[in-house]
Design an enzyme around this catalytic site. Structure first.
Site, PDB file in Angstrom:
ATOM      1  N   LYS A   1       0.860  -1.192   0.000  1.00 56.79           N
ATOM      2  CA  LYS A   1       0.000   0.000   0.000  1.00 56.79           C
ATOM      3  C   LYS A   1       0.889   1.232   0.000  1.00 56.79           C
ATOM      4  CE  LYS A   1      -4.506   0.827   0.277  1.00 56.79           C
ATOM      5  NZ  LYS A   1      -5.664  -0.050  -0.010  1.00 56.79           N
TER       6      LYS A   1
ATOM      7  N   ASP B   1      -7.053   4.386  -4.344  1.00 59.59           N
ATOM      8  CA  ASP B   1      -7.707   4.258  -3.027  1.00 59.59           C
ATOM      9  C   ASP B   1      -8.318   5.648  -2.794  1.00 59.59           C
ATOM     10  OD1 ASP B   1      -7.660   2.161  -0.591  1.00 59.59           O
ATOM     11  OD2 ASP B   1      -7.531   4.151   0.278  1.00 59.59           O
TER      12      ASP B   1
HETATM   13  N1  GLU Z   1      -7.407   0.289  -2.688  1.00 59.69           N
HETATM   14  C1  GLU Z   1      -8.192  -0.873  -2.993  1.00 59.69           C
HETATM   15  C2  GLU Z   1      -8.201  -1.791  -1.796  1.00 59.69           C
HETATM   16  O1  GLU Z   1      -8.259  -1.330  -0.681  1.00 59.69           O
HETATM   17  C3  GLU Z   1      -7.812  -1.518  -4.310  1.00 59.69           C
HETATM   18  C4  GLU Z   1      -6.376  -1.924  -4.452  1.00 59.69           C
HETATM   19  C5  GLU Z   1      -5.995  -2.417  -5.845  1.00 59.69           C
HETATM   20  O2  GLU Z   1      -6.840  -2.485  -6.719  1.00 59.69           O
HETATM   21  O3  GLU Z   1      -4.815  -2.755  -5.986  1.00 59.69           O
HETATM   22  O4  GLU Z   1      -8.221  -2.994  -1.899  1.00 59.69           O
END
Ligand code: GLU
Length: 445
Positions: free
Chosen positions: A126, A166
């Site tokens: 992340k 996100d």
């Molecule tokens: N931010 C999204 C999550 O919390 C998607 C992440 C992504 O698609 O890599 O899973």
């Protein structure tokens, strides 16, 4: 908590001071894992938990940029590459003033288990920045994204680390980030980012996927009690990408969504939220919910307050972490709630989860219920790898199968470990065992 795990947890907390959301996420996962360690002493011997809680790599960097008036700003950028046992690091980027290392680590930690549950070959990571996009022009957003990518590009790649969106990062930002990556590397590497535009390597259904997936997961939970979305009165928090598509999907299944929120307050619309109007205001105009009241007869806006004061039979928290506390949970329960599915990451506090579970409410934790977004990102990676693009119907079908699969795996795992109906236990153990097995198989790394 099992005393062997508690000792590990205490060490993790002590060596990561001040990262309270990370502490919360670790504690919540560890509380489920005692029975797994009774059955698998090799996980203790291999210090799997100690390794799992230490990210493989953490990158913190300066992001300088200029605003439209020529003033210089400096933000902080993060990418935590948490675990690559199952595949390249995968997870979104969050641009929000609340972002600091503790938030990125909680999100990255959750992402490891979420991604494992999807059954797709993706590890967990992340990133993001404490940059506040609100009120910034497109040109300012572009300059920020270009500066952010000017450092990030050296750490990512289709076989290494694949960021996505996100909070505060959507299609516009992914476009600017992709453009700068391509320019610096001289590579049209579609698989380096997901959430791309449909004409340049994106996947159909990716924008809808998190919200749709959350509702599909909730529908599967309801089915276990002989119920469905048809006729439910639904309360949603948030009004961004996840909330909008959750509202649309719930209403397509026969529910009436009567409320949603933003950081300034919430709207109540007893006739059911007009998704086209909501999307126009929030996604096209990037406006506030007060606009919805002004344009929709019969709708009312409440400034401040809590959307959880609105009664509903199903609650879908789709805003942000720790937005639903024990008191809000108790209020929802006393107002006739039967099910909760988390579209956001860790929106319910630990005391809220206890309230729901003690009241026998169906409760789908984010790492299972909101996994549809990242799962569809993995489908986007598949399409990029094969230079293909799938139809909406085919992609949605894959998403549905994945969500039903996650639901069933959580339910079966919970039953297998003596906690039938407990999706928290099912998700934590189901995700953990898969990652732990892969880590042991790959040796001490
Ligand atoms: N931010 C999204 C999550 O919390 C998607 C992440 C992504 O698609 O890599 O899973």
């Amino acid at each position: 908590m099992d005393s062997r795990l508690e000792a590990v947890r205490d060490t993790v907390l002590a060596r990561n001071p001040g990262e309270k959301e990370f502490h919360q996420a670790v504690t919540e996962v560890f509380e489920s894992l005692g029975p797994v360690h009774d059955r698998h002493p090799e996980f203790l011997e291999g210090a799997v938990l100690e390794r799992l809680c230490e990210p493989e790599r953490q990158i913190i960097f300066r992001v300088p940029w200029t605003d439209d008036a020529g003033r210089v700003h400096v933000n902080r950028g993060f990418r935590v590459e948490f675990n690559s046992a199952l595949g390249p690091y995968k997870g979104g980027l969050r641009f929000h003033p609340s972002v600091y290392l503790g938030i990125v680590k909680f999100l990255g930690f959750e992402q490891i288990f979420k991604n494992a549950l999807t059954g797709m070959p993706i590890g967990g990571g992340k990133g993001g920045s404490d940059f506040d996009p609100r009120g910034r022009s497109d040109a300012e957003i572009m300059r920020f994204c270009q500066s952010f990518m000017t450092e990030l590009y050296r750490h990512i790649g289709e076989y290494t680390d694949v960021p996505a969106g996100d909070i505060g990062v959507g299609g516009r930002e992914i476009g600017y980030l992709f453009g700068q990556y391509k320019r610096i590397t001289n590579r049209y590497e579609s698989g380096v980012l997901t959430g791309k535009g449909i004409s340049w390597g994106g996947s159909l259904v990716r924008p809808e996927a998190t919200g749709y997936g959350t509702v599909i997961f909730a529908q599967e939970m309801l089915k276990t009690r002989g119920q469905s979305f048809d006729g439910q009165r639904v309360v949603v928090s948030g009004s961004g990408n996840v909330a909008i598509h959750a509202i649309a999907k719930a209403q397509s299944l026969g529910a009436t969504v009567v409320a949603c929120s933003d950081s300034a307050g919430y709207i109540v619309d007893e006739a059911g939220i007009d998704v086209a109007l909501l999307s126009q205001i929030k996604e096209v105009e990037r406006g506030r919910l007060t606009e919805y009241e002004a344009r929709r007869p019969g709708a009312s806006h409440v400034s401040g307050g809590s959307v959880w004061d609105v009664s509903g039979t199903v609650a879908l928290p789709c805003a942000t972490q720790n937005e639903l506390d024990g008191d809000a949970a108790a209020k929802l329960v006393s107002n006739g709630l039967i099910a909760v599915a988390e579209g956001a990451n860790m929106p319910s506090t630990r005391s809220a989860v206890s309230v729901f579970q003690e009241a026998g409410i169906l409760f789908g934790p984010g790492k299972a219920a909101n996994a549809g977004g990242v799962a569809t990102s993995a489908l986007e990676m598949q399409q990029n790898a094969s230079r293909d693009s799938w139809s909406f119907e085919h992609t949605e079908q894959r998403l549905t199968e994945i969500m039903v699969g996650i639901h069933d795996r959580c339910a079966e795992t919970a039953a297998e470990y003596g906690a039938p109906g407990n999706y928290v236990v099912g998700a934590n153990i189901g995700g953990f065992v898969k990652v732990a097995d892969a880590m042991l198989a790959q040796g001490l790394i």
